[in-house]
Enzyme design. Structure first.
Site, PDB file in Angstrom:
ATOM      1  NE  ARG A 282      -7.588  -0.562 -10.958  1.00  0.00           N
ATOM      2  CZ  ARG A 282      -6.607  -0.067 -11.697  1.00  0.00           C
ATOM      3  NH1 ARG A 282      -6.570   1.209 -11.939  1.00  0.00           N
ATOM      4  NH2 ARG A 282      -5.659  -0.855 -12.185  1.00  0.00           N
TER       5      ARG A 282
ATOM      6  CB  CYS B  25      -0.914  -0.002   1.220  1.00  0.00           C
ATOM      7  SG  CYS B  25      -1.957   1.448   1.236  1.00  0.00           S
TER       8      CYS B  25
HETATM    9  C1  FMN Z   1     -10.187   1.777  -4.068  1.00  0.00           C
HETATM   10  C2  FMN Z   1      -9.006   0.840  -3.897  1.00  0.00           C
HETATM   11  C3  FMN Z   1      -8.720   0.333  -2.638  1.00  0.00           C
HETATM   12  C4  FMN Z   1      -7.644  -0.547  -2.467  1.00  0.00           C
HETATM   13  N1  FMN Z   1      -7.396  -1.077  -1.227  1.00  0.00           N
HETATM   14  C5  FMN Z   1      -6.419  -1.997  -1.071  1.00  0.00           C
HETATM   15  C6  FMN Z   1      -6.224  -2.657   0.174  1.00  0.00           C
HETATM   16  O1  FMN Z   1      -6.949  -2.424   1.160  1.00  0.00           O
HETATM   17  N2  FMN Z   1      -5.207  -3.569   0.261  1.00  0.00           N
HETATM   18  C7  FMN Z   1      -4.401  -3.867  -0.804  1.00  0.00           C
HETATM   19  O2  FMN Z   1      -3.497  -4.704  -0.673  1.00  0.00           O
HETATM   20  N3  FMN Z   1      -4.567  -3.274  -1.993  1.00  0.00           N
HETATM   21  C8  FMN Z   1      -5.564  -2.357  -2.154  1.00  0.00           C
HETATM   22  N4  FMN Z   1      -5.774  -1.803  -3.386  1.00  0.00           N
HETATM   23  C9  FMN Z   1      -4.995  -2.301  -4.548  1.00  0.00           C
HETATM   24  C10 FMN Z   1      -5.754  -3.443  -5.236  1.00  0.00           C
HETATM   25  O3  FMN Z   1      -5.884  -4.560  -4.384  1.00  0.00           O
HETATM   26  C11 FMN Z   1      -5.013  -3.889  -6.526  1.00  0.00           C
HETATM   27  O4  FMN Z   1      -3.718  -4.299  -6.172  1.00  0.00           O
HETATM   28  C12 FMN Z   1      -4.927  -2.796  -7.561  1.00  0.00           C
HETATM   29  O5  FMN Z   1      -6.161  -2.115  -7.712  1.00  0.00           O
HETATM   30  C13 FMN Z   1      -4.492  -3.339  -8.932  1.00  0.00           C
HETATM   31  O6  FMN Z   1      -5.365  -4.361  -9.364  1.00  0.00           O
HETATM   32  P1  FMN Z   1      -6.549  -4.083 -10.454  1.00  0.00           P
HETATM   33  O7  FMN Z   1      -5.902  -3.459 -11.652  1.00  0.00           O
HETATM   34  O8  FMN Z   1      -7.149  -5.423 -10.713  1.00  0.00           O
HETATM   35  O9  FMN Z   1      -7.504  -3.123  -9.803  1.00  0.00           O
HETATM   36  C14 FMN Z   1      -6.825  -0.897  -3.576  1.00  0.00           C
HETATM   37  C15 FMN Z   1      -7.118  -0.367  -4.829  1.00  0.00           C
HETATM   38  C16 FMN Z   1      -8.194   0.489  -5.017  1.00  0.00           C
HETATM   39  C17 FMN Z   1      -8.479   1.028  -6.388  1.00  0.00           C
END
Ligand code: FMN
Length: 326
Positions: A238, A110
């Site tokens: 997402r 994070c």
């Molecule tokens: C709104 C939001 C909240 C997120 N919260 C977390 C979280 O609590 N813990 C975490 O490890 N990653 C968090 N992420 C990252 C996502 O788990 C993921 O790694 C990132 O969105 C990329 O994957 P995607 O392209 O499939 O969205 C968050 C991302 C978004 C957009």
């Protein structure tokens, strides 16, 4: 042995997402098509300790405990926690084991400044020694399988050193969000790095499952990436927005608008029923995601944003579907 050993590959898992993958949204995903593994939002291990042991807050009034609610249909479910202190990881891991979770995941990716300032989240990429101590603490605290979610580097890619250190600590699985900390989510995920990660894993510790994450929008795309890179599983974040059917193989365009609006209404009711204390404004993210891509979407969104409760949302949706051709 844990549930991780019984998943057929490539498996598809839900990404942990703060203020998104709460118990209410997970209920919608469970109904739309279950992922192989559910994940909670991240929860502060230090926060759990302080609210429960120092402030003596009651669990049913504790917002952090609310983030650890789940239902039986949401299994297997992993709780994601963060801290830079081994004793806090021990505390929180014992707690999530007592609560009946199937696994515990340590957040090491994070980029949020308030979390990095504590030395947690992505800051751990710069401190592999501490990261390894945290994994050890979690493994010793309970019988739950321990996993890690992280990125491929901090300012620049440092997969070899970082992944090797994590693999040597022998977690059940590692999820790689295929970007560095510096890249945040501003550039496309680099899936080429997953091929390297697999090579490193096969050499250092073949027992550890590797899960790829970043920009996957459908099961079809994920299967292709798994085939090309050799990763064991795919994590979708997402891609769930506005598409709680993603794990059933649906693309956003496959779902008729009426069904999307019905899902939004259901989510609003879930939200109110299961987690009334949580700010209804969180629903706005979902309104944006469900109500998009058709003529009149902006207008309907604006009306829905003014809603104060689930009944308002339902009435606005009903009025719209009754008076228009959507
Ligand atoms: C709104 C939001 C909240 C997120 N919260 C977390 C979280 O609590 N813990 C975490 O490890 N990653 C968090 N992420 C990252 C996502 O788990 C993921 O790694 C990132 O969105 C990329 O994957 P995607 O392209 O499939 O969205 C968050 C991302 C978004 C957009």
């Amino acid at each position: 042995m844990s549930f991780w050993d019984n998943l057929s590959k490539p498996f598809f898992v839900m990404a942990p997402m703060a203020d998104v993958t709460d118990v209410a949204f997970r209920a919608l995903v469970a109904k739309g098509g279950k992922p192989d593994v559910f994940w909670t939002e991240f929860v502060s291990a230090d926060g759990l300790y302080h609210t429960r042991e120092i402030s003596k807050m009651k669990d049913d009034e504790n917002p952090l405990m609310r983030d650890l609610q789940f239902t039986e249909e949401q299994r297997p479910i992993v709780a994601q926690i963060f801290s830079s202190k081994p004793e806090m990881i021990t505390y929180a891991t014992k707690l999530v084991a007592e609560l009946g979770f199937d696994g515990v995941d340590l957040n090491m990716g994070c980029p949020d400044r308030s979390i990095e300032k504590q030395g947690a989240g992505a800051a751990l990429v710069k401190n592999p020694k501490l990261a390894v101590e945290l994994i050890r603490a979690a493994k010793e605290a309970s019988d739950l399988p321990v996993t890690v979610k992280t990125r491929i580097g901090y300012n620049k890619e440092s997969l070899y050193e970082w992944l090797t250190a994590l693999l040597e600590a022998n977690p059940a699985a590692i999820t790689l969000h295929l970007r560095t900390r510096k890249e945040m989510s501003l550039v496309p995920a680099d899936w080429e790095q997953m091929k390297r990660a697999i090579e490193i894993r096969d050499r250092v510790n073949p027992n550890v499952l590797l899960i790829g994450n970043g920009d996957v929008e459908s099961v079809e795309q994920g299967k292709k990436l798994a085939l090309e890179t050799g990763c064991d599983g795919i994590m979708i974040g997402r891609g769930m927005f506005g598409n709680p059917w993603v794990f059933a193989g649906r693309k956003p365009e496959d779902t008729p608008l009426a069904l999307k609006l019905a899902a939004l209404v259901e989510l609003a009711h879930n939200f109110e029923k299961i987690m009334p204390a949580k700010n209804f404004a969180i629903l706005k993210k979902h309104i944006k995601a469900f109500v998009t891509g058709f003529i009149g979407a902006a207008e309907l969104r604006a009306r829905l944003m003014g809603a104060e409760n689930a009944n308002d949302i339902e009435k606005i949706v009903q009025a719209t579907t009754a008076t228009s051709s959507i």
